[in-house]
Design a protein around this motif. Structure first.
Motif, PDB file in Angstrom:
ATOM      1  N   GLN A   1       0.853  -1.195   0.000  1.00  0.00           N
ATOM      2  CA  GLN A   1       0.000   0.000   0.000  1.00  0.00           C
ATOM      3  C   GLN A   1       0.886   1.242   0.000  1.00  0.00           C
ATOM      4  N   LEU A   2       0.482   2.242  -0.733  1.00  0.00           N
ATOM      5  CA  LEU A   2       1.165   3.530  -0.761  1.00  0.00           C
ATOM      6  C   LEU A   2       0.363   4.495   0.099  1.00  0.00           C
ATOM      7  N   ALA A   3       1.042   5.252   0.949  1.00  0.00           N
ATOM      8  CA  ALA A   3       0.351   6.178   1.845  1.00  0.00           C
ATOM      9  C   ALA A   3       1.138   7.481   1.951  1.00  0.00           C
ATOM     10  N   ARG A   4       0.449   8.515   2.422  1.00  0.00           N
ATOM     11  CA  ARG A   4       1.088   9.820   2.572  1.00  0.00           C
ATOM     12  C   ARG A   4       0.656  10.453   3.882  1.00  0.00           C
ATOM     13  N   ILE A   5       1.595  11.091   4.533  1.00  0.00           N
ATOM     14  CA  ILE A   5       1.334  11.869   5.742  1.00  0.00           C
ATOM     15  C   ILE A   5       1.704  13.312   5.427  1.00  0.00           C
ATOM     16  N   ASP A   6       0.764  14.215   5.665  1.00  0.00           N
ATOM     17  CA  ASP A   6       0.984  15.644   5.418  1.00  0.00           C
ATOM     18  C   ASP A   6       1.266  16.359   6.726  1.00  0.00           C
ATOM     19  N   PHE A   7       2.232  17.263   6.682  1.00  0.00           N
ATOM     20  CA  PHE A   7       2.560  18.106   7.830  1.00  0.00           C
ATOM     21  C   PHE A   7       1.954  19.482   7.588  1.00  0.00           C
TER      22      PHE A   7
ATOM     23  N   GLY B   1      13.456   7.089  10.372  1.00  0.00           N
ATOM     24  CA  GLY B   1      12.645   6.412  11.384  1.00  0.00           C
ATOM     25  C   GLY B   1      11.527   5.589  10.775  1.00  0.00           C
ATOM     26  N   VAL B   2      10.849   6.158   9.779  1.00  0.00           N
ATOM     27  CA  VAL B   2       9.752   5.426   9.137  1.00  0.00           C
ATOM     28  C   VAL B   2      10.296   4.264   8.311  1.00  0.00           C
ATOM     29  N   ALA B   3      11.399   4.480   7.607  1.00  0.00           N
ATOM     30  CA  ALA B   3      11.981   3.414   6.783  1.00  0.00           C
ATOM     31  C   ALA B   3      12.430   2.229   7.631  1.00  0.00           C
ATOM     32  N   SER B   4      12.752   2.468   8.906  1.00  0.00           N
ATOM     33  CA  SER B   4      13.216   1.380   9.770  1.00  0.00           C
ATOM     34  C   SER B   4      12.065   0.606  10.413  1.00  0.00           C
ATOM     35  N   LEU B   5      10.831   1.074  10.262  1.00  0.00           N
ATOM     36  CA  LEU B   5       9.686   0.364  10.828  1.00  0.00           C
ATOM     37  C   LEU B   5       9.459  -0.954  10.092  1.00  0.00           C
ATOM     38  N   ALA B   6       9.024  -1.952  10.810  1.00  0.00           N
ATOM     39  CA  ALA B   6       8.740  -3.263  10.204  1.00  0.00           C
ATOM     40  C   ALA B   6       7.656  -3.122   9.148  1.00  0.00           C
ATOM     41  N   GLY B   7       7.876  -3.703   8.001  1.00  0.00           N
ATOM     42  CA  GLY B   7       6.877  -3.698   6.936  1.00  0.00           C
ATOM     43  C   GLY B   7       6.946  -2.505   6.007  1.00  0.00           C
ATOM     44  N   VAL B   8       7.654  -1.446   6.376  1.00  0.00           N
ATOM     45  CA  VAL B   8       7.787  -0.279   5.509  1.00  0.00           C
ATOM     46  C   VAL B   8       8.897  -0.561   4.515  1.00  0.00           C
ATOM     47  N   GLN B   9       8.580  -0.410   3.236  1.00  0.00           N
ATOM     48  CA  GLN B   9       9.561  -0.725   2.199  1.00  0.00           C
ATOM     49  C   GLN B   9      10.330   0.504   1.726  1.00  0.00           C
ATOM     50  N   HIS B  10       9.631   1.596   1.504  1.00  0.00           N
ATOM     51  CA  HIS B  10      10.269   2.818   1.026  1.00  0.00           C
ATOM     52  C   HIS B  10       9.642   3.998   1.753  1.00  0.00           C
ATOM     53  N   ALA B  11      10.442   5.022   1.991  1.00  0.00           N
ATOM     54  CA  ALA B  11       9.934   6.250   2.592  1.00  0.00           C
ATOM     55  C   ALA B  11      10.656   7.422   1.949  1.00  0.00           C
ATOM     56  N   GLN B  12       9.917   8.457   1.627  1.00  0.00           N
ATOM     57  CA  GLN B  12      10.486   9.642   0.991  1.00  0.00           C
ATOM     58  C   GLN B  12       9.826  10.874   1.597  1.00  0.00           C
ATOM     59  N   VAL B  13      10.636  11.822   2.046  1.00  0.00           N
ATOM     60  CA  VAL B  13      10.133  13.060   2.631  1.00  0.00           C
ATOM     61  C   VAL B  13      10.381  14.199   1.660  1.00  0.00           C
ATOM     62  N   ASN B  14       9.357  15.013   1.432  1.00  0.00           N
ATOM     63  CA  ASN B  14       9.500  16.265   0.705  1.00  0.00           C
ATOM     64  C   ASN B  14       9.385  17.357   1.756  1.00  0.00           C
ATOM     65  N   ALA B  15      10.536  17.818   2.250  1.00  0.00           N
ATOM     66  CA  ALA B  15      10.558  18.763   3.372  1.00  0.00           C
ATOM     67  C   ALA B  15       9.955  20.110   2.985  1.00  0.00           C
ATOM     68  N   GLN B  16      10.159  20.548   1.758  1.00  0.00           N
ATOM     69  CA  GLN B  16       9.641  21.867   1.340  1.00  0.00           C
ATOM     70  C   GLN B  16       8.121  21.878   1.304  1.00  0.00           C
TER      71      GLN B  16
ATOM     72  N   LEU C   1       5.288  13.182   3.734  1.00  0.00           N
ATOM     73  CA  LEU C   1       6.022  11.928   3.756  1.00  0.00           C
ATOM     74  C   LEU C   1       5.213  10.925   2.945  1.00  0.00           C
ATOM     75  N   VAL C   2       5.841  10.306   1.964  1.00  0.00           N
ATOM     76  CA  VAL C   2       5.199   9.266   1.165  1.00  0.00           C
ATOM     77  C   VAL C   2       5.959   7.978   1.445  1.00  0.00           C
ATOM     78  N   TYR C   3       5.218   6.917   1.729  1.00  0.00           N
ATOM     79  CA  TYR C   3       5.855   5.646   2.044  1.00  0.00           C
ATOM     80  C   TYR C   3       5.004   4.491   1.525  1.00  0.00           C
ATOM     81  N   SER C   4       5.658   3.367   1.316  1.00  0.00           N
ATOM     82  CA  SER C   4       4.934   2.145   0.952  1.00  0.00           C
ATOM     83  C   SER C   4       5.170   1.129   2.057  1.00  0.00           C
ATOM     84  N   TYR C   5       4.139   0.351   2.314  1.00  0.00           N
ATOM     85  CA  TYR C   5       4.242  -0.625   3.392  1.00  0.00           C
ATOM     86  C   TYR C   5       3.452  -1.874   3.049  1.00  0.00           C
TER      87      TYR C   5
END
Length: 142
Positions: free
Chosen positions: A41-47, A62-77, A81-85
């Protein structure tokens, strides 16, 4: 050799070569894959505010090290945070809680509206090449 026969042989050889390349590509891409893609699943968290680069990198790690998370990418600007799990291993709410524990910035999971879900992939623009090609293929299959 007659010209039509020569054209037929060249065309057949080209199609066979392209087919072999496709099969090899699929094999290389799926090599050692033990997880079924239906569980990914692909998910996004907005700040609510942009992140600084250091905090963004810490959250991504931190998110990339969570169990089951495959990829994590942060767009700081932009502040997301977009991640797949793997849904069989991880839960979106647990990832959100972990992120909330990593930062003081308010954040929330992106919830896709029914209208957006009905429109399909947000990367395809209405009337664009991919949109027309997708509609054409869907028309052939339906």
């Amino acid at each position: 050799m007659r010209k039509p026969l020569k054209i037929l042989l060249i065309t057949t050889a080209t199609v066979m070569a392209l087919f072999i390349v496709l099969v090899v590509h699929i094999q290389l891409v799926t090599k050692n894959s033990t997880k079924h893609l239906a569980n990914i699943q692909l998910a996004r968290i907005d700040f609510d505010a942009p992140l600084d680069a250091t905090e963004g990198n810490a959250i991504r790690s931190g998110v990339a090290s969570l169990a089951g998370v495959q990829h994590a990418q942060v767009n700081a600007q932009v502040g997301n945070l977009v991640y797949s799990y793997d849904r069989a291993v991880q839960d979106q709410a647990a990832v959100l809680a972990a992120v909330q524990g990593m930062t003081d910035l308010p954040c929330h999971a992106l919830v896709v509206t029914a209208e957006a879900a009905a429109n399909g992939c947000p990367a395809m623009t209405e009337g664009g090449l991919q949109d027309r090609l997708g509609k054409w293929i869907a028309g052939l299959l339906n």
